[in-house]
Motif scaffolding. Structure first.
Motif, PDB file in Angstrom:
ATOM      1  N   HIS A 143       0.812  -1.220   0.000  1.00  0.00           N
ATOM      2  CA  HIS A 143       0.000   0.000   0.000  1.00  0.00           C
ATOM      3  C   HIS A 143       0.846   1.271   0.000  1.00  0.00           C
ATOM      4  CE1 HIS A 143      -3.418  -2.532   0.676  1.00  0.00           C
ATOM      5  NE2 HIS A 143      -3.079  -2.854   1.902  1.00  0.00           N
ATOM      6  N   ARG A 144       2.161   1.099   0.117  1.00  0.00           N
ATOM      7  CA  ARG A 144       3.035   2.254   0.374  1.00  0.00           C
ATOM      8  C   ARG A 144       2.926   3.344  -0.701  1.00  0.00           C
ATOM      9  NH1 ARG A 144       7.795   0.049   3.180  1.00  0.00           N
ATOM     10  NH2 ARG A 144       7.390   1.232   5.085  1.00  0.00           N
ATOM     11  N   ALA A 145       3.045   2.957  -1.970  1.00  0.00           N
ATOM     12  CA  ALA A 145       3.019   3.960  -3.046  1.00  0.00           C
ATOM     13  C   ALA A 145       1.703   4.737  -3.016  1.00  0.00           C
ATOM     14  CB  ALA A 145       3.209   3.277  -4.400  1.00  0.00           C
ATOM     15  N   LEU A 146       0.610   4.009  -2.862  1.00  0.00           N
ATOM     16  CA  LEU A 146      -0.713   4.632  -2.844  1.00  0.00           C
ATOM     17  C   LEU A 146      -0.840   5.643  -1.701  1.00  0.00           C
ATOM     18  CD1 LEU A 146      -3.800   4.643  -3.723  1.00  0.00           C
ATOM     19  CD2 LEU A 146      -4.110   2.963  -1.896  1.00  0.00           C
ATOM     20  N   ILE A 147      -0.443   5.226  -0.500  1.00  0.00           N
ATOM     21  CA  ILE A 147      -0.593   6.101   0.672  1.00  0.00           C
ATOM     22  C   ILE A 147       0.314   7.328   0.541  1.00  0.00           C
ATOM     23  CG2 ILE A 147      -0.481   6.253   3.199  1.00  0.00           C
ATOM     24  CD1 ILE A 147      -2.674   4.348   2.159  1.00  0.00           C
ATOM     25  N   TRP A 148       1.542   7.115   0.098  1.00  0.00           N
ATOM     26  CA  TRP A 148       2.446   8.257  -0.114  1.00  0.00           C
ATOM     27  C   TRP A 148       1.806   9.253  -1.083  1.00  0.00           C
ATOM     28  CZ3 TRP A 148       8.146   6.112  -0.982  1.00  0.00           C
ATOM     29  CH2 TRP A 148       8.618   5.566   0.228  1.00  0.00           C
ATOM     30  N   MET A 149       1.270   8.724  -2.183  1.00  0.00           N
ATOM     31  CA  MET A 149       0.655   9.579  -3.197  1.00  0.00           C
ATOM     32  C   MET A 149      -0.495  10.403  -2.601  1.00  0.00           C
ATOM     33  SD  MET A 149       2.085   9.362  -6.255  1.00  0.00           S
ATOM     34  CE  MET A 149       0.830   9.912  -7.419  1.00  0.00           C
ATOM     35  N   ILE A 185      17.036  10.062  -4.217  1.00  0.00           N
ATOM     36  CA  ILE A 185      15.645  10.149  -3.763  1.00  0.00           C
ATOM     37  C   ILE A 185      14.692   9.646  -4.843  1.00  0.00           C
ATOM     38  CG2 ILE A 185      13.845  11.814  -3.143  1.00  0.00           C
ATOM     39  CD1 ILE A 185      16.126  13.272  -1.611  1.00  0.00           C
ATOM     40  N   ALA A 186      14.918  10.095  -6.078  1.00  0.00           N
ATOM     41  CA  ALA A 186      14.078   9.638  -7.184  1.00  0.00           C
ATOM     42  C   ALA A 186      14.219   8.125  -7.364  1.00  0.00           C
ATOM     43  CB  ALA A 186      14.458  10.371  -8.473  1.00  0.00           C
ATOM     44  N   GLY A 187      15.433   7.615  -7.196  1.00  0.00           N
ATOM     45  CA  GLY A 187      15.676   6.173  -7.319  1.00  0.00           C
ATOM     46  C   GLY A 187      14.868   5.359  -6.320  1.00  0.00           C
ATOM     47  N   TYR A 188      14.831   5.829  -5.074  1.00  0.00           N
ATOM     48  CA  TYR A 188      14.045   5.147  -4.038  1.00  0.00           C
ATOM     49  C   TYR A 188      12.559   5.188  -4.379  1.00  0.00           C
ATOM     50  CZ  TYR A 188      16.544   3.589   0.206  1.00  0.00           C
ATOM     51  OH  TYR A 188      17.274   2.878   1.135  1.00  0.00           O
ATOM     52  N   LEU A 189      12.108   6.340  -4.860  1.00  0.00           N
ATOM     53  CA  LEU A 189      10.687   6.485  -5.217  1.00  0.00           C
ATOM     54  C   LEU A 189      10.309   5.500  -6.317  1.00  0.00           C
ATOM     55  CD1 LEU A 189      10.396  10.391  -5.168  1.00  0.00           C
ATOM     56  CD2 LEU A 189       9.442   8.801  -3.486  1.00  0.00           C
ATOM     57  N   ILE A 190      11.230   5.327  -7.275  1.00  0.00           N
ATOM     58  CA  ILE A 190      10.974   4.396  -8.378  1.00  0.00           C
ATOM     59  C   ILE A 190      10.919   2.956  -7.866  1.00  0.00           C
ATOM     60  CG2 ILE A 190      12.014   3.414 -10.478  1.00  0.00           C
ATOM     61  CD1 ILE A 190      13.067   6.365 -10.995  1.00  0.00           C
ATOM     62  N   LEU A 191      11.812   2.617  -6.938  1.00  0.00           N
ATOM     63  CA  LEU A 191      11.819   1.252  -6.385  1.00  0.00           C
ATOM     64  C   LEU A 191      10.498   0.941  -5.681  1.00  0.00           C
ATOM     65  CD1 LEU A 191      15.430   0.994  -4.893  1.00  0.00           C
ATOM     66  CD2 LEU A 191      14.520  -0.356  -6.793  1.00  0.00           C
ATOM     67  N   ILE A 192       9.912   1.947  -5.039  1.00  0.00           N
ATOM     68  CA  ILE A 192       8.680   1.718  -4.273  1.00  0.00           C
ATOM     69  C   ILE A 192       7.436   1.811  -5.154  1.00  0.00           C
ATOM     70  CG2 ILE A 192       7.226   2.600  -2.388  1.00  0.00           C
ATOM     71  CD1 ILE A 192       9.775   0.996  -1.545  1.00  0.00           C
ATOM     72  N   THR A 193       7.360   2.845  -5.993  1.00  0.00           N
ATOM     73  CA  THR A 193       6.128   3.014  -6.778  1.00  0.00           C
ATOM     74  C   THR A 193       6.113   2.114  -8.006  1.00  0.00           C
ATOM     75  OG1 THR A 193       7.097   4.758  -8.146  1.00  0.00           O
ATOM     76  CG2 THR A 193       5.953   5.457  -6.145  1.00  0.00           C
ATOM     77  N   LYS A 194       7.310   1.774  -8.514  1.00  0.00           N
ATOM     78  CA  LYS A 194       7.441   1.048  -9.792  1.00  0.00           C
ATOM     79  C   LYS A 194       6.658   1.787 -10.885  1.00  0.00           C
ATOM     80  CE  LYS A 194       7.901  -3.447  -7.469  1.00  0.00           C
ATOM     81  NZ  LYS A 194       7.858  -2.919  -6.085  1.00  0.00           N
ATOM     82  N   GLU A 252       6.804   5.519 -13.170  1.00  0.00           N
ATOM     83  CA  GLU A 252       7.568   6.717 -13.521  1.00  0.00           C
ATOM     84  C   GLU A 252       6.843   8.006 -13.153  1.00  0.00           C
ATOM     85  OE1 GLU A 252       9.162   8.039 -17.689  1.00  0.00           O
ATOM     86  OE2 GLU A 252       9.650   5.918 -17.374  1.00  0.00           O
ATOM     87  N   GLU A 253       5.589   8.094 -13.579  1.00  0.00           N
ATOM     88  CA  GLU A 253       4.846   9.334 -13.368  1.00  0.00           C
ATOM     89  C   GLU A 253       4.578   9.591 -11.884  1.00  0.00           C
ATOM     90  OE1 GLU A 253       0.998  11.740 -15.182  1.00  0.00           O
ATOM     91  OE2 GLU A 253       1.217   9.597 -15.642  1.00  0.00           O
ATOM     92  N   GLU A 254       4.259   8.537 -11.137  1.00  0.00           N
ATOM     93  CA  GLU A 254       4.029   8.701  -9.694  1.00  0.00           C
ATOM     94  C   GLU A 254       5.314   9.151  -9.008  1.00  0.00           C
ATOM     95  OE1 GLU A 254       2.311   5.149  -8.040  1.00  0.00           O
ATOM     96  OE2 GLU A 254       0.472   5.356  -9.212  1.00  0.00           O
ATOM     97  N   SER A 255       6.436   8.595  -9.435  1.00  0.00           N
ATOM     98  CA  SER A 255       7.725   8.990  -8.843  1.00  0.00           C
ATOM     99  C   SER A 255       7.989  10.472  -9.076  1.00  0.00           C
ATOM    100  CB  SER A 255       8.870   8.168  -9.434  1.00  0.00           C
ATOM    101  OG  SER A 255       8.671   6.804  -9.154  1.00  0.00           O
ATOM    102  N   PHE A 256       7.650  10.940 -10.271  1.00  0.00           N
ATOM    103  CA  PHE A 256       7.820  12.358 -10.597  1.00  0.00           C
ATOM    104  C   PHE A 256       6.998  13.227  -9.643  1.00  0.00           C
ATOM    105  CE2 PHE A 256       5.802  16.011 -12.689  1.00  0.00           C
ATOM    106  CZ  PHE A 256       6.907  16.788 -12.997  1.00  0.00           C
ATOM    107  N   TRP A 257       5.725  12.876  -9.445  1.00  0.00           N
ATOM    108  CA  TRP A 257       4.857  13.713  -8.600  1.00  0.00           C
ATOM    109  C   TRP A 257       5.248  13.620  -7.122  1.00  0.00           C
ATOM    110  CZ3 TRP A 257       2.531  17.597 -10.623  1.00  0.00           C
ATOM    111  CH2 TRP A 257       2.106  17.550 -11.959  1.00  0.00           C
ATOM    112  N   LEU A 258       5.755  12.476  -6.695  1.00  0.00           N
ATOM    113  CA  LEU A 258       6.231  12.369  -5.309  1.00  0.00           C
ATOM    114  C   LEU A 258       7.506  13.186  -5.105  1.00  0.00           C
ATOM    115  CD1 LEU A 258       5.565   8.602  -4.530  1.00  0.00           C
ATOM    116  CD2 LEU A 258       4.555  10.555  -3.328  1.00  0.00           C
ATOM    117  N   LEU A 259       8.369  13.180  -6.117  1.00  0.00           N
ATOM    118  CA  LEU A 259       9.588  14.000  -6.054  1.00  0.00           C
ATOM    119  C   LEU A 259       9.196  15.471  -5.950  1.00  0.00           C
ATOM    120  CD1 LEU A 259      12.728  13.799  -6.247  1.00  0.00           C
ATOM    121  CD2 LEU A 259      12.502  14.213  -8.697  1.00  0.00           C
TER     122      LEU A 259
END
Length: 329
Positions: A66-72, A153-162, A164-171
């Motif tokens: 659930h991590r990517a979803l909750i972070w978003m 930081i972006a690398g970690y976001l990518i590992l968790i969200t899998k 690209e676009e979500e990683s961009f918005w979290l960054l």
């Protein structure tokens, strides 16, 4: 034993498998229990409202599924993404700033050399995704562009969200809102927060502050990477993710809680230092060992050990520290 952890990081040669296994078998029980509670909370409709209950749940850890979803959701990234459909892809298709692209390319191979998913030989190779996220971000936020540390930081976001676009918005949530001015060319926010930590240590762990002053050790020497990389490569992966869970919900004061807990917990050890290099070495050592590996008990401590820490206090300190830095500049 598995040489590679679940996130693709190779474990170091001196990795203590025995104590890690002992910790993880206990932690797995916690994770399973949390996962059931989270599933009930989300009830399959994938939305939550901020509340004391949600805050409590987040402090106890978000299960990986659930991590990517909750972070978003809690960071506001989800809302921004929904309000700007197609924006990310337009950034990638638009004209590029050659200097920015060059700077990002230079850092590609330096990003997580110990992670198998970021190797050129990996399939899919996450370097390509990372490159896209950073290039898009540099064109989205021209005031920041690209600055070292953002790649991790972006690398970690990518590992968790899998994704690209979500990683961009979290960054964007982290750099644009949660962390005040850490990655601008002058890095004023970062320098300010290091000074703020110094002031908080004076208040909460005065003996350590006194030691630092006596030996002329600047805070930036021992903690700048804590702030720049948000504890990536400093603390174990699971622990970093637990810290980020709270960071996305509660904001930048979490970084101070973590830093203060590390310092307070190891006060006696740090105070054994008798000279400048010794102090720097102690600060490297306090981020290793079972205290930081046991992420569940560690996270409980960051909310009790440092005592009360209000955003008002931090903002007041930020103001005075920023003014001091600007007057020195």
């Amino acid at each position: 034993f598995c040489r590679v952890d679940p996130y693709g990081f190779e474990r170091p040669d001196d990795f203590d498998y025995a104590s890690y296994e002992a910790f993880f078998s206990r932690y797995l029980v916690v994770l399973t229990r949390r996962a059931i509670k989270w599933s009930k909370l989300l009830k399959g409709n994938n939305s939550i409202q901020k509340s004391l209950k949600v805050k409590r749940y987040i402090r106890k850890g978000i299960p990986n599924e659930h991590r990517a979803l909750i972070w978003m959701i809690v960071s506001g990234a989800q809302t921004n993404m929904e309000q700007n459909p197609g924006y990310y892809h337009r950034l990638l298709e638009g004209e590029k700033n050659d200097k920015l692209v060059e700077a990002i390319k230079t850092d590609m191979n330096r990003t997580f050399p110990d992670n198998v998913k970021f190797r050129k030989t990996a399939d899919p190779c996450l370097q390509h995704t990372l490159y896209n996220v950073l290039v898009a971000y540099g064109h989205h936020n021209k005031a920041v562009g690209y600055c070292q540390g953002m790649n991790f930081i972006a690398g970690y976001l990518i590992l968790i969200t899998k994704n690209e676009e979500e990683s961009f918005w979290l960054l964007d949530a982290l750099i644009g809102r949660i962390l005040p001015d850490y990655y601008s060319p002058a890095m004023l926010g970062l320098k300010t927060d290091q000074e703020v930590l110094g002031e908080l240590v004076k208040m909460k762990v005065p003996a350590v502050a006194e030691l630092m002053e006596r030996h002329g050790v600047m805070w930036t020497l021992v903690v700048s990477r804590w702030f720049i990389c948000l504890f990536i490569d400093i603390l174990p992966v699971e622990t970093v993710l637990r810290i980020w869970d709270c960071l996305f919900y509660e904001g930048s004061k979490i970084i101070f809680r973590v830093a203060l807990t590390l310092i307070k917990q190891h006060q006696a050890f740090i105070l054994e230092a008798t000279n400048f290099p010794d102090i720097c070495d102690k600060f490297k050592q306090i981020t290793k060992g079972t205290f930081v590996t046991e992420c569940h008990s560690f996270m409980q401590k960051i909310f009790t050990d440092p005592g009360s820490l209000s955003m008002a206090t931090i903002n007041k300190l930020r103001e005075t520290c920023r003014e001091k830095l600007l007057s020195q500049g």
